[in-house]
Design a protein around this motif. Structure first.
Motif, PDB file in Angstrom:
ATOM      1  N   PHE A 248       0.800  -1.223   0.000  1.00 29.59           N
ATOM      2  CA  PHE A 248       0.000   0.000   0.000  1.00 29.59           C
ATOM      3  C   PHE A 248       0.834   1.275   0.000  1.00 29.59           C
ATOM      4  N   ASP A 249       2.155   1.146  -0.044  1.00 27.06           N
ATOM      5  CA  ASP A 249       3.012   2.321  -0.193  1.00 27.06           C
ATOM      6  C   ASP A 249       4.247   1.936  -0.991  1.00 27.06           C
ATOM      7  N   GLY A 250       4.946   2.939  -1.505  1.00 24.89           N
ATOM      8  CA  GLY A 250       6.064   2.672  -2.392  1.00 24.89           C
ATOM      9  C   GLY A 250       7.216   1.939  -1.742  1.00 24.89           C
ATOM     10  N   GLN A 251       7.512   2.258  -0.481  1.00 25.83           N
ATOM     11  CA  GLN A 251       8.632   1.590   0.185  1.00 25.83           C
ATOM     12  C   GLN A 251       8.342   0.105   0.398  1.00 25.83           C
ATOM     13  N   SER A 252       7.127  -0.210   0.848  1.00 19.89           N
ATOM     14  CA  SER A 252       6.746  -1.611   1.024  1.00 19.89           C
ATOM     15  C   SER A 252       6.761  -2.345  -0.309  1.00 19.89           C
ATOM     16  N   GLY A 253       6.300  -1.656  -1.356  1.00 15.99           N
ATOM     17  CA  GLY A 253       6.325  -2.251  -2.685  1.00 15.99           C
ATOM     18  C   GLY A 253       7.738  -2.553  -3.139  1.00 15.99           C
ATOM     19  N   TYR A 254       8.624  -1.601  -2.924  1.00 15.40           N
ATOM     20  CA  TYR A 254      10.022  -1.821  -3.316  1.00 15.40           C
ATOM     21  C   TYR A 254      10.636  -2.971  -2.520  1.00 15.40           C
TER      22      TYR A 254
ATOM     23  N   LEU B 201       1.365   5.238  -9.567  1.00 14.82           N
ATOM     24  CA  LEU B 201       2.355   6.321  -9.496  1.00 14.82           C
ATOM     25  C   LEU B 201       2.230   7.147  -8.222  1.00 14.82           C
ATOM     26  N   MET B 202       0.987   7.492  -7.848  1.00 13.39           N
ATOM     27  CA  MET B 202       0.766   8.360  -6.694  1.00 13.39           C
ATOM     28  C   MET B 202       0.708   7.516  -5.433  1.00 13.39           C
ATOM     29  N   LEU B 203       1.881   7.278  -4.828  1.00 18.77           N
ATOM     30  CA  LEU B 203       1.989   6.419  -3.658  1.00 18.77           C
ATOM     31  C   LEU B 203       2.604   7.189  -2.495  1.00 18.77           C
ATOM     32  N   PRO B 204       2.218   6.855  -1.261  1.00 21.95           N
ATOM     33  CA  PRO B 204       2.897   7.462  -0.110  1.00 21.95           C
ATOM     34  C   PRO B 204       4.298   6.876   0.086  1.00 21.95           C
ATOM     35  N   VAL B 205       5.120   7.572   0.816  1.00 21.88           N
ATOM     36  CA  VAL B 205       6.499   7.224   1.179  1.00 21.88           C
ATOM     37  C   VAL B 205       7.423   7.332  -0.027  1.00 21.88           C
ATOM     38  N   LEU B 206       7.252   6.454  -1.017  1.00 19.27           N
ATOM     39  CA  LEU B 206       7.981   6.560  -2.286  1.00 19.27           C
ATOM     40  C   LEU B 206       6.972   6.563  -3.424  1.00 19.27           C
ATOM     41  N   ASP B 207       7.090   7.488  -4.375  1.00 19.70           N
ATOM     42  CA  ASP B 207       6.171   7.483  -5.509  1.00 19.70           C
ATOM     43  C   ASP B 207       6.554   6.369  -6.478  1.00 19.70           C
ATOM     44  N   GLY B 208       5.623   6.037  -7.378  1.00 20.57           N
ATOM     45  CA  GLY B 208       5.821   4.920  -8.285  1.00 20.57           C
ATOM     46  C   GLY B 208       7.017   5.064  -9.202  1.00 20.57           C
ATOM     47  N   LEU B 209       7.261   6.283  -9.707  1.00 18.49           N
ATOM     48  CA  LEU B 209       8.416   6.485 -10.584  1.00 18.49           C
ATOM     49  C   LEU B 209       9.725   6.202  -9.851  1.00 18.49           C
ATOM     50  N   THR B 210       9.795   6.613  -8.589  1.00 17.80           N
ATOM     51  CA  THR B 210      10.998   6.357  -7.799  1.00 17.80           C
ATOM     52  C   THR B 210      11.183   4.859  -7.566  1.00 17.80           C
TER      53      THR B 210
ATOM     54  N   LYS C 179      12.391   3.338 -10.840  1.00 18.83           N
ATOM     55  CA  LYS C 179      13.785   3.698 -11.104  1.00 18.83           C
ATOM     56  C   LYS C 179      14.736   2.935 -10.193  1.00 18.83           C
ATOM     57  N   LYS C 180      14.384   2.820  -8.902  1.00 22.12           N
ATOM     58  CA  LYS C 180      15.236   2.104  -7.946  1.00 22.12           C
ATOM     59  C   LYS C 180      15.357   0.627  -8.332  1.00 22.12           C
ATOM     60  N   LEU C 181      14.260   0.019  -8.760  1.00 18.87           N
ATOM     61  CA  LEU C 181      14.299  -1.393  -9.152  1.00 18.87           C
ATOM     62  C   LEU C 181      15.185  -1.602 -10.374  1.00 18.87           C
ATOM     63  N   ARG C 182      15.040  -0.732 -11.365  1.00 15.24           N
ATOM     64  CA  ARG C 182      15.858  -0.877 -12.576  1.00 15.24           C
ATOM     65  C   ARG C 182      17.330  -0.612 -12.273  1.00 15.24           C
ATOM     66  N   ASN C 183      17.611   0.387 -11.459  1.00 15.64           N
ATOM     67  CA  ASN C 183      19.005   0.681 -11.110  1.00 15.64           C
ATOM     68  C   ASN C 183      19.641  -0.445 -10.308  1.00 15.64           C
ATOM     69  N   ALA C 184      18.803  -1.201  -9.568  1.00 18.90           N
ATOM     70  CA  ALA C 184      19.310  -2.321  -8.773  1.00 18.90           C
ATOM     71  C   ALA C 184      19.419  -3.602  -9.588  1.00 18.90           C
TER      72      ALA C 184
ATOM     73  N   ILE D 124       7.626   9.756 -19.543  1.00 16.78           N
ATOM     74  CA  ILE D 124       8.499   9.731 -18.367  1.00 16.78           C
ATOM     75  C   ILE D 124       8.472   8.351 -17.713  1.00 16.78           C
ATOM     76  N   GLY D 125       7.267   7.805 -17.564  1.00 15.95           N
ATOM     77  CA  GLY D 125       7.146   6.483 -16.954  1.00 15.95           C
ATOM     78  C   GLY D 125       7.864   5.407 -17.739  1.00 15.95           C
ATOM     79  N   LEU D 126       7.690   5.398 -19.040  1.00 13.37           N
ATOM     80  CA  LEU D 126       8.337   4.390 -19.887  1.00 13.37           C
ATOM     81  C   LEU D 126       9.845   4.585 -19.908  1.00 13.37           C
ATOM     82  N   ASN D 127      10.290   5.821 -19.940  1.00 13.15           N
ATOM     83  CA  ASN D 127      11.731   6.092 -19.934  1.00 13.15           C
ATOM     84  C   ASN D 127      12.381   5.730 -18.599  1.00 13.15           C
ATOM     85  N   THR D 128      11.594   5.723 -17.547  1.00 11.27           N
ATOM     86  CA  THR D 128      12.117   5.348 -16.235  1.00 11.27           C
ATOM     87  C   THR D 128      12.336   3.846 -16.120  1.00 11.27           C
TER      88      THR D 128
END
Length: 220
Positions: free
Chosen positions: A31-37, A52-61, A64-69, A89-93
């Motif tokens: 239910f939030d971006g950090q838990s999702g990550y 995209l509109m998530l608490p703690v961490l937004d969806g784009l972040t 991006k963090k998953l792809r960078n990892a 922006i979303g697809l490029n991320t």
């Protein structure tokens, strides 16, 4: 197929989860971006549905963090933002597809199935082994041309075995891929489903490797 749904609106997430489970998918929800990550980076998923509109961490972040990892799990973005630039922006991320709210459940299913045809190891859409065929899109299983009726969980278990022929799969690997994260699993649950599957497809294809797990393959 195991899906992670990251959506903070509980009504929407409950509706999507219920619909996907009726279509025989195993679904975990964050239910939030950090838990999702955290789930996406520690559990094994075939697809991530990400708002995209998530608490703690937004969806784009999160994306991006998953792809960078180095995580390459397909990501389908859900959002109320419908502008072309937002999609770009979303697809490029690093997202693989984009679905604008409100959407029909049928379109969501179609996009999930399309993304599932682009798996990590380029598996064919129809899985085959030793006279067994499994079609994920129609949920049909046949042995030597004869249809076999399976429950949704048996289907998911056989699909996972067919994606990993000749490989030893541990009980924990099977549970993490076939069952939801919060499922109530008894100590002998996997054994019960393996036994039922053997009865339906023939006992000579699934082998117990004592102390390790199970293997779909020949008698080697």
């Amino acid at each position: 197929m195991r899906i992670l749904l990251v959506e903070d609106e509980h009504r929407i997430s409950a509706s999507i989860k219920k619909g996907l489970e009726q279509e025989r998918y195993a679904v975990d929800v964050a239910f939030d971006g950090q838990s999702g990550y955290d789930l996406a980076s520690t559990e094994d998923y075939d697809l991530i549905i990400l708002d995209l509109m998530l608490p703690v961490l937004d969806g784009l972040t999160v994306c991006k963090k998953l792809r960078n990892a180095g995580f390459h799990t397909p990501i389908l973005i859900l959002t109320a933002r419908g502008q072309v630039q937002d999609k770009v922006i979303g697809l490029n991320t690093g997202a693989d597809d984009y679905l604008t709210k409100p959407f029909s459940f049928e379109e969501l299913l179609a996009r999930i199935r399309a993304l599932s045809r682009r798996p990590k190891q380029s598996l064919p859409s129809t899985l085959e082994f030793a006279g067994l065929t499994l079609d994920p899109s129609s949920f049909q299983v046949k042995k030597n041309g004869q249809k076999i009726d399976l429950t949704s969980r048996e289907f998911s278990l056989l699909e996972y075995l067919l994606k990993n022929p000749q490989k030893i799969l541990t009980r924990d690997q099977i549970i993490s891929h076939v069952w939801n994260y919060d499922s109530d699993i008894l100590p002998n649950t996997v054994e019960v489903y393996i036994r039922n599957l053997r009865r339906k497809i023939g006992g000579s294809l699934i082998h117990t490797i004592r102390g390790f797990g199970y293997r779909l393959g020949d008698s080697r």
